[in-house]
Design a protein around this motif. Structure first.
Motif, mmCIF file in Angstrom:
data_model
loop_
_atom_site.group_PDB
_atom_site.id
_atom_site.type_symbol
_atom_site.label_atom_id
_atom_site.label_comp_id
_atom_site.label_asym_id
_atom_site.label_seq_id
_atom_site.Cartn_x
_atom_site.Cartn_y
_atom_site.Cartn_z
ATOM 1 N N ARG A 195 0.885 -1.162 0.171
ATOM 2 C CA ARG A 195 -0.103 -0.198 -0.011
ATOM 3 C C ARG A 195 0.890 1.301 -0.120
ATOM 4 N N VAL A 196 0.482 2.250 -0.648
ATOM 5 C CA VAL A 196 0.973 3.708 -0.860
ATOM 6 C C VAL A 196 0.334 4.486 -0.204
ATOM 7 N N LEU A 197 0.958 5.428 0.780
ATOM 8 C CA LEU A 197 0.108 6.666 1.339
ATOM 9 C C LEU A 197 0.565 7.936 0.636
ATOM 10 N N GLY A 254 4.037 0.613 2.302
ATOM 11 C CA GLY A 254 5.193 0.348 1.855
ATOM 12 C C GLY A 254 6.058 1.583 1.337
ATOM 13 N N LEU A 255 5.294 2.679 1.140
ATOM 14 C CA LEU A 255 5.854 3.943 0.558
ATOM 15 C C LEU A 255 5.052 5.143 0.979
ATOM 16 N N VAL A 314 13.943 4.122 -6.485
ATOM 17 C CA VAL A 314 12.466 4.899 -6.506
ATOM 18 C C VAL A 314 12.243 5.961 -7.439
ATOM 19 N N ALA A 315 13.324 6.722 -7.264
ATOM 20 C CA ALA A 315 13.224 8.305 -7.882
ATOM 21 C C ALA A 315 13.202 8.044 -9.383
ATOM 22 N N VAL A 340 10.331 7.063 1.063
ATOM 23 C CA VAL A 340 9.750 8.209 0.903
ATOM 24 C C VAL A 340 9.733 8.915 -0.447
ATOM 25 N N CYS A 341 9.117 9.258 -1.046
ATOM 26 C CA CYS A 341 9.252 10.002 -2.348
ATOM 27 C C CYS A 341 8.492 11.277 -2.456
#
Length: 216
Positions: free
Chosen positions: A2-4, A51-52, A109-110, A173-174
């Motif tokens: 899951r992504v927030l 997860g992110l 990720v970036a 984080v991104c």
């Protein structure tokens, strides 16, 4: 996984969701500024497992690096005005010995975010995104920021707060910033907020599923 996604205001949240449902993605409008962003992110991470975490919104682009209508993917998230003014100049929180003022974004990720964004946004930049508590409104402030942070691509007000909360929970984080204005003299007539929100929405629709797949 899951992504927030954390935005500042409802307009940014609605833009992120504007292209339809995003399975496995929760979007929160936590409020303006690093404190509200950190508090909202921390509360969400305490309630659910992610997860992110992605800080997403519109912001200013630094001239010559990120143009109006471009998307900036953070390579680093920097607390640009957290520190102390001294007779010899500005000291960062790191230089004061009070902690870290920079959060690195996982290069994988970036890169994945930037590659996905380029499928829908013509102009995508990867670079440092500065978090400020006071938005820049003068040429002298813009020059001071770029002098302290060479290569700065964009300015926002929430990324560092989101990153601090994510780091506290051990979650990567991104940050995504769609450029609505040039960092410098405040000129609201030159702002392109609707265009930036459209870029943010298109980018989110492409980037968030790609990041979920990358980290699955």
């Amino acid at each position: 996984m899951r992504v927030l996604v954390v935005t500042a205001v409802a307009a940014e949240r609605d833009a992120v969701l504007g292209h339809g449902p995003l399975p496995g993605v929760d979007v929160l409008a936590a409020g303006v500024g690093p404190a509200s962003a950190a508090a909202g992110t921390a509360a969400a991470l305490a309630r659910s497992a992610y997860g992110l975490v992605v800080s997403a919104g519109i912001g200013g682009g630094f001239a010559g690096v990120a143009a109006l209508g471009s998307l900036v993917v953070a390579g680093r998230i920097v607390a640009a005005d957290l520190g102390a003014e001294t007779p010899d100049g500005f000291l960062t929180i790191d230089e004061l010995g009070f902690g870290a003022g920079v959060f690195a974004v996982d290069p994988t990720v970036a890169a994945r975010a930037a590659d996905a964004a380029r499928t829908v946004v013509p102009d995508v930049v990867v670079g440092p995104v500065l978090t400020v508590s006071t938005a820049t409104g003068t040429a002298s402030r813009a020059t001071a920021l770029t002098t302290r942070h060479p290569g700065a691509a964009a300015e926002g007000m929430e990324g560092f707060g989101v990153a601090a909360a994510a780091a506290g929970a051990g979650v990567p984080v991104c940050e995504l910033r769609a450029v609505s204005n040039v960092v410098g003299p405040r000129d609201r007539d030159a702002w392109r907020i609707p265009d930036a929100l459209r870029v943010l929405g298109a980018a989110a629709a492409a980037v968030l599923p790609a990041l979920r797949e990358e980290r699955a």
